[in-house]
Design a protein around this motif. Structure first.
Motif, PDB file in Angstrom:
ATOM      1  N   HIS A 165       7.183   1.517  13.232  1.00  0.00           N
ATOM      2  CA  HIS A 165       6.436   1.867  11.613  1.00  0.00           C
ATOM      3  C   HIS A 165       6.505   3.314  10.972  1.00  0.00           C
ATOM      4  O   HIS A 165       7.069   2.847   9.502  1.00  0.00           O
ATOM      5  CB  HIS A 165       5.407   0.484  12.176  1.00  0.00           C
ATOM      6  CG  HIS A 165       4.668   0.512  10.046  1.00  0.00           C
ATOM      7  ND1 HIS A 165       4.748  -0.327   9.723  1.00  0.00           N
ATOM      8  CD2 HIS A 165       3.231   1.415  10.238  1.00  0.00           C
ATOM      9  CE1 HIS A 165       4.341   0.121   8.564  1.00  0.00           C
ATOM     10  NE2 HIS A 165       3.512   0.491   8.886  1.00  0.00           N
ATOM     11  N   LYS A 191      -6.090   4.487   6.435  1.00  0.00           N
ATOM     12  CA  LYS A 191      -4.718   4.580   6.300  1.00  0.00           C
ATOM     13  C   LYS A 191      -4.480   5.125   4.541  1.00  0.00           C
ATOM     14  O   LYS A 191      -3.506   6.017   4.760  1.00  0.00           O
ATOM     15  CB  LYS A 191      -4.359   3.273   6.187  1.00  0.00           C
ATOM     16  CG  LYS A 191      -3.072   3.321   6.628  1.00  0.00           C
ATOM     17  CD  LYS A 191      -2.263   1.531   7.723  1.00  0.00           C
ATOM     18  CE  LYS A 191      -0.782   1.366   6.791  1.00  0.00           C
ATOM     19  NZ  LYS A 191      -0.807  -0.422   6.523  1.00  0.00           N
ATOM     20  N   ALA A 192      -4.428   4.275   3.644  1.00  0.00           N
ATOM     21  CA  ALA A 192      -4.602   4.268   3.046  1.00  0.00           C
ATOM     22  C   ALA A 192      -4.371   6.498   2.085  1.00  0.00           C
ATOM     23  O   ALA A 192      -3.137   7.291   1.468  1.00  0.00           O
ATOM     24  CB  ALA A 192      -5.231   4.285   1.622  1.00  0.00           C
ATOM     25  N   ARG A 237      -2.333   9.039   3.895  1.00  0.00           N
ATOM     26  CA  ARG A 237      -0.700   8.957   3.819  1.00  0.00           C
ATOM     27  C   ARG A 237      -0.797   9.499   2.478  1.00  0.00           C
ATOM     28  O   ARG A 237       0.087  10.569   2.258  1.00  0.00           O
ATOM     29  CB  ARG A 237      -0.583   7.300   3.423  1.00  0.00           C
ATOM     30  CG  ARG A 237       0.116   7.033   4.999  1.00  0.00           C
ATOM     31  CD  ARG A 237       1.599   6.357   4.876  1.00  0.00           C
ATOM     32  NE  ARG A 237       1.974   5.507   6.166  1.00  0.00           N
ATOM     33  CZ  ARG A 237       1.418   4.397   6.519  1.00  0.00           C
ATOM     34  NH1 ARG A 237       1.025   3.173   5.717  1.00  0.00           N
ATOM     35  NH2 ARG A 237       1.071   3.897   8.026  1.00  0.00           N
ATOM     36  N   ARG A 268      10.220   3.761   9.426  1.00  0.00           N
ATOM     37  CA  ARG A 268      10.798   2.291   9.247  1.00  0.00           C
ATOM     38  C   ARG A 268      10.273   2.477   7.564  1.00  0.00           C
ATOM     39  O   ARG A 268      10.830   2.578   6.673  1.00  0.00           O
ATOM     40  CB  ARG A 268      10.787   1.160   9.636  1.00  0.00           C
ATOM     41  CG  ARG A 268      11.690  -0.247   8.604  1.00  0.00           C
ATOM     42  CD  ARG A 268      10.939  -1.217   9.268  1.00  0.00           C
ATOM     43  NE  ARG A 268      11.879  -1.338  10.696  1.00  0.00           N
ATOM     44  CZ  ARG A 268      10.912  -2.158  12.034  1.00  0.00           C
ATOM     45  NH1 ARG A 268      10.215  -3.004  11.495  1.00  0.00           N
ATOM     46  NH2 ARG A 268      11.722  -1.666  13.075  1.00  0.00           N
ATOM     47  N   THR A 269       8.977   2.738   7.691  1.00  0.00           N
ATOM     48  CA  THR A 269       8.342   3.359   5.943  1.00  0.00           C
ATOM     49  C   THR A 269       8.658   3.880   5.301  1.00  0.00           C
ATOM     50  O   THR A 269       9.548   3.350   3.858  1.00  0.00           O
ATOM     51  CB  THR A 269       7.376   3.235   6.039  1.00  0.00           C
ATOM     52  OG1 THR A 269       6.387   2.396   7.554  1.00  0.00           O
ATOM     53  CG2 THR A 269       6.337   2.905   4.987  1.00  0.00           C
ATOM     54  N   ALA A 280       6.297  -5.932   7.555  1.00  0.00           N
ATOM     55  CA  ALA A 280       6.570  -4.506   7.929  1.00  0.00           C
ATOM     56  C   ALA A 280       7.491  -5.026   9.841  1.00  0.00           C
ATOM     57  O   ALA A 280       8.622  -4.239   9.969  1.00  0.00           O
ATOM     58  CB  ALA A 280       5.914  -2.971   7.320  1.00  0.00           C
ATOM     59  N   MET A 288       0.784  -6.089   6.334  1.00  0.00           N
ATOM     60  CA  MET A 288      -0.289  -4.995   6.884  1.00  0.00           C
ATOM     61  C   MET A 288      -0.984  -4.767   5.478  1.00  0.00           C
ATOM     62  O   MET A 288       0.074  -3.018   4.946  1.00  0.00           O
ATOM     63  CB  MET A 288       0.361  -4.045   7.842  1.00  0.00           C
ATOM     64  CG  MET A 288       0.706  -4.779   9.066  1.00  0.00           C
ATOM     65  SD  MET A 288       1.922  -3.407  10.187  1.00  0.00           S
ATOM     66  CE  MET A 288       0.737  -1.862  10.963  1.00  0.00           C
ATOM     67  N   LEU A 289      -2.536  -4.778   4.913  1.00  0.00           N
ATOM     68  CA  LEU A 289      -2.939  -3.632   4.220  1.00  0.00           C
ATOM     69  C   LEU A 289      -4.206  -3.712   4.610  1.00  0.00           C
ATOM     70  O   LEU A 289      -4.399  -4.077   5.091  1.00  0.00           O
ATOM     71  CB  LEU A 289      -2.884  -4.768   2.763  1.00  0.00           C
ATOM     72  CG  LEU A 289      -1.845  -5.427   1.748  1.00  0.00           C
ATOM     73  CD1 LEU A 289      -2.175  -6.763   1.126  1.00  0.00           C
ATOM     74  CD2 LEU A 289      -1.324  -4.651   1.162  1.00  0.00           C
ATOM     75  N   PRO A 290      -4.644  -2.479   3.763  1.00  0.00           N
ATOM     76  CA  PRO A 290      -5.351  -1.410   4.204  1.00  0.00           C
ATOM     77  C   PRO A 290      -6.932  -2.561   3.368  1.00  0.00           C
ATOM     78  O   PRO A 290      -6.818  -3.557   2.450  1.00  0.00           O
ATOM     79  CB  PRO A 290      -6.208  -0.341   3.551  1.00  0.00           C
ATOM     80  CG  PRO A 290      -4.675  -0.974   2.551  1.00  0.00           C
ATOM     81  CD  PRO A 290      -3.832  -1.301   2.427  1.00  0.00           C
ATOM     82  N   ASP A 350       0.892  -1.298  -0.072  1.00  0.00           N
ATOM     83  CA  ASP A 350       0.067  -0.298  -0.095  1.00  0.00           C
ATOM     84  C   ASP A 350       1.238   0.568   0.150  1.00  0.00           C
ATOM     85  O   ASP A 350       0.817   2.249  -0.259  1.00  0.00           O
ATOM     86  CB  ASP A 350      -0.680  -0.300   1.193  1.00  0.00           C
ATOM     87  CG  ASP A 350      -0.036  -0.069   2.681  1.00  0.00           C
ATOM     88  OD1 ASP A 350       0.331  -1.046   2.711  1.00  0.00           O
ATOM     89  OD2 ASP A 350      -0.633   0.494   3.635  1.00  0.00           O
ATOM     90  N   GLU A 351       1.764   1.353   0.352  1.00  0.00           N
ATOM     91  CA  GLU A 351       2.812   2.672   0.675  1.00  0.00           C
ATOM     92  C   GLU A 351       3.482   2.354  -0.912  1.00  0.00           C
ATOM     93  O   GLU A 351       4.223   1.402  -1.350  1.00  0.00           O
ATOM     94  CB  GLU A 351       4.096   2.186   1.101  1.00  0.00           C
ATOM     95  CG  GLU A 351       4.263   1.517   2.745  1.00  0.00           C
ATOM     96  CD  GLU A 351       3.811   3.595   3.083  1.00  0.00           C
ATOM     97  OE1 GLU A 351       3.814   4.666   2.806  1.00  0.00           O
ATOM     98  OE2 GLU A 351       3.144   3.304   4.924  1.00  0.00           O
ATOM     99  N   SER A 372      11.972   3.714   1.764  1.00  0.00           N
ATOM    100  CA  SER A 372      11.976   3.723   0.684  1.00  0.00           C
ATOM    101  C   SER A 372      13.593   5.316   0.066  1.00  0.00           C
ATOM    102  O   SER A 372      13.976   4.880  -0.787  1.00  0.00           O
ATOM    103  CB  SER A 372      10.680   5.410   0.176  1.00  0.00           C
ATOM    104  OG  SER A 372       9.337   4.034   0.813  1.00  0.00           O
ATOM    105  N   ARG A 376       7.950  13.722   5.123  1.00  0.00           N
ATOM    106  CA  ARG A 376       7.387  12.976   5.805  1.00  0.00           C
ATOM    107  C   ARG A 376       7.447  12.635   7.164  1.00  0.00           C
ATOM    108  O   ARG A 376       7.103  12.585   8.355  1.00  0.00           O
ATOM    109  CB  ARG A 376       7.150  11.358   5.424  1.00  0.00           C
ATOM    110  CG  ARG A 376       5.736  10.665   5.904  1.00  0.00           C
ATOM    111  CD  ARG A 376       5.351   9.979   4.816  1.00  0.00           C
ATOM    112  NE  ARG A 376       4.937   8.558   5.942  1.00  0.00           N
ATOM    113  CZ  ARG A 376       4.689   7.193   4.998  1.00  0.00           C
ATOM    114  NH1 ARG A 376       4.872   7.778   3.632  1.00  0.00           N
ATOM    115  NH2 ARG A 376       4.572   6.709   5.532  1.00  0.00           N
TER     116      ARG A 376
END
Lengths: 215, 469
Positions: B256, B419-420, B423, B259-260, A77, A54-56, A9-10, B264, B295
């Motif tokens: 988390h 969430k999606a 972000r 880390r995300t 993650a 971890m997905l929506p 999702d990212e 990247s 971010r």
């Protein structure tokens, strides 16, 4: 080479994985949530799925339940042990924890594809054809003599093609971690490979880094 | 403690019990001795009188007193000999007759009493004791001294028998008492033992352990307060555990969140360094590196805001409501316009005590959330009004809405309802955590009412007592 679906999702990470896999010649599709993943898998056959846990919407494990049969590498993650163990016990082929390095991603993808893909395992560049199973190199159909180390080195370059590999990395990949040789050994073998196979234009020296096989 | 009490009680009891047995037997013995003595005196009186009378009678008949005396005395002796009584007659310190057995030689010869008096004494032979009474016969026979010996052996024998019987009973009763005492003490000390066991189990982590409360004595009271203490401890431990869990969630989420973007940034940097790529690829990669760095920066700033608010030093000053709402809607105007959302405000009171900048940041955050929740063409309303004497600010939208489950987590750090989308719109998941802290700094309350698909009403209630300082 292979058709790979990336479910993550990212957006930046999804794109990053796709770009890395495309470097070594895979054909990639990206989706950003679980539901979309399930839908696209029903319509299309993939050789491998990289699946974030971890997905929506549907999470990675739920997606995996629905797509049984397609080789899968989980992306976790959290480096949480329980997630990794759960993925493997459910029958996933491997897992990858974020953050990951490019070479680790490619090595794991390559390993899973070798195990699961049934088609002939060979790679062709210019006049050279490499058969991985029989460990033979052909030049216009004629077998070329080469030492086992030369073959290992060429294999490392081919698997990670378009990516610069340092001399240390190449030593590790071709000679193994316990080899205590000089990194100039790599230079000597690279020269031999270039000459034998006429790959002077393909095996590029990258300034201050190492070598890269460009395809 | 129990052992000590047990031993002390037992020893004290034995002491008093055996002491009283001894005392009673002694008193008993004395009384019976006195009785015996007075009866002996009476007997002695009687015999002396009788003897004198008999002698007198013999003399009148003309027979020699001395020769008759022997047979006379013999008859008395044979009569009294059956009653453990021995008699003796002496003249001028010379014993004339004596019925005492010869082997019972007295250790002490009775004294010669003066005329008209009697001597009472206790005399002993090697293995017997006697009460001896001696006195002279009445005149004219006062040269004769008559002695009366009462043998006490039976007396002492029965006394000894009774004493040993009493001591036997004493030992039996004492053993019974020892057993009863132990049972009684265990019963009395049981609550103490329970308390000690309960506190040990609490100390070892079993906080749910409680004492049974029975009756309404001091022990029950103590058990009651012990239970209260255990309740308090259990509550505090639960609170600590909850706080620790929340902190752990915060750290997990924070890791988390860090880390995300780091994955990247590292990944794209490696990609640029090692891969054979085009100029367009490089631009895209650097673009991602920059946006992900941004971010990270956002997260850092937001965390700083949180830390600042937690320190809690804010300055209260009257804020003009109308002006505040206007400023907020001007700030958000462009964003609302872009999504074609109508933004309106309405002020129902003039002044509010608080920190202007924080209140603005709070309302901007809430309005921003409201706008994000709406689809194009939606409506967002800011409104301030009085309710039950309290000042209230309300942000109302007709967007997506939330479930109760989502509302319960919405102020938790790094929690995102969507969430999606969050972000994609640049959120870091800390907005409402900050809002909640701002509201708490003002002593106010933040609440959400929402219906999926109908919209959300966010209410901030400033309670009178707290805001009118």
């Amino acid at each position: 080479m292979a058709e790979i679906l990336i479910v993550e999702d990212e957006i930046p990470i999804n794109t990053l994985i796709r770009k890395n896999l495309e470097l070594v010649g895979h054909k990639c599709s990206s989706v950003y949530d679980g539901q979309a993943a399930v839908e696209i898998i029903e319509q299309h056959d993939y050789d491998l799925i990289l699946l974030d846990v971890m997905l929506p919407g549907l999470d990675g494990f739920e997606v995996f339940e629905k797509i049984r049969g397609v080789p899968t590498i989980f992306l976790t993650a959290k480096s949480s042990l329980s997630d990794r163990v759960k993925g493997l016990t459910m029958g996933a082929d491997d897992y990858l924890t974020k953050p990951f390095e490019m070479l680790e991603l490619l090595a794991r993808v390559d390993a899973v594809l070798r195990r699961t893909k049934k088609e002939a395992k060979f790679f062709a560049i210019d006049n050279v054809t490499i058969h991985f199973d029989s460990r033979q190199i052909f030049w216009d159909g004629a077998v070329i003599d080469c030492t086992p180390k030369e073959f290992d080195l060429l294999e490392a370059l081919v698997v990670n093609r378009n990516i610069a590999l340092s001399r240390e990395k190449l030593l590790n990949l071709a000679w193994g971690y316990d080899y205590e040789g000089d990194s100039r050994t790599v230079d000597v073998h690279i020269q031999k490979l270039r000459k034998k196979l006429g790959l002077e234009e393909r095996i590029i020296t990258v300034y201050k880094l190492g070598y890269r096989l460009e395809v | 403690m129990k052992r000590k009490t047990y031993l002390l009680t037992l020893v004290l009891f034995l002491l008093f019990f055996n002491g009283s047995i001894l005392l009673i037997t002694i008193v008993n013995l004395n009384t019976s001795l006195n009785n015996t003595r007075s009866s002996c005196l009476r007997e002695h009186d009687f015999i002396t009188a009788a003897l004198a009378k008999d002698l007198n009678a013999l003399e009148r008949r003309g027979s020699a007193a001395e020769s008759a005396l022997s047979s006379l005395f013999g008859s008395y002796v044979s009569y009294y000999g059956k009653q453990n009584v021995y008699l003796a007659l002496a003249q001028n310190s010379q014993t004339l007759y004596s019925s005492l057995p010869p082997e019972q030689k007295l250790t002490k010869t009775p004294q010669i009493p003066p005329v008209g008096q009697r001597i009472i004494s206790t005399v002993a032979s090697p293995d017997r004791k006697y009460i001896s009474i001696s006195g002279a016969l009445p005149i004219p026979y006062d040269t004769y001294v008559f002695s009366y010996y009462y043998d006490l052996s039976e007396h002492t024998d029965s006394w000894k028998q009774m004493t040993s019987l009493l001591f036997l009973i004493g030992i039996a009763v004492s053993s019974l008492l020892a057993v009863c005492l132990i049972l009684l003490l265990s019963r009395i000390f049981k609550p103490l033992r329970q308390i000690s066991e309960a506190s040990q189990s609490i100390a070892s982590g079993d906080y749910a352990n409680r004492l049974p409360v029975t009756g309404d004595d001091e022990l029950a009271e103590m058990a009651g307060s012990f239970n209260n203490m255990a309740d308090a401890i259990e509550n505090q431990i639960a609170q600590l555990a909850e706080a620790a869990a929340q902190k752990q969630r915060f750290i997990d989420n924070f890791a988390h969140e860090l880390r995300t973007p780091l994955t990247s940034i590292y990944g794209y940097a490696e990609y640029i360094q090692k891969a054979a790529i085009t100029e367009a690829d490089k631009l895209e990669a650097t673009g991602y590196i920059m946006s992900e760095s941004h971010r990270l920066q956002n997260i850092a700033y937001r965390l700083l805001d949180l830390a600042y608010l937690r320190s809690g030093d804010i300055i209260f000053a009257p804020v003009v409501m109308e002006e505040l709402l206007q400023s907020v809607s001007e700030t958000m105007y462009a964003k609302a316009e872009e999504k074609q959302i109508t933004l309106a405000y309405e002020s129902g009171f003039k002044l509010l005590d608080g920190d202007r900048d924080l209140l603005q940041s709070l309302l901007v955050n809430l309005t921003d959330n409201a706008i994000k929740a709406c689809i194009s063409g939606g409506k967002v309303n800011l409104k301030s009004f009085m309710q039950d004497g309290n000042k209230v600010i309300e942000v109302r939208d007709n967007g997506r809405g939330m479930t109760d489950e989502q509302i319960s987590h919405v102020t938790e750090a790094f929690y995102r309802v969507d969430k999606a989308r969050s972000r994609a719109e640049g959120g870091v998941g800390l907005g409402l955590s900050i809002c909640e802290l701002i509201v708490a700094c003002h002593g106010a309350q933040l609440s959400f009412v929402s219906q999926l698909g109908e919209g959300t009403i966010t209410t901030i209630t400033f309670y009178n007592s707290l805001t009118s300082r």
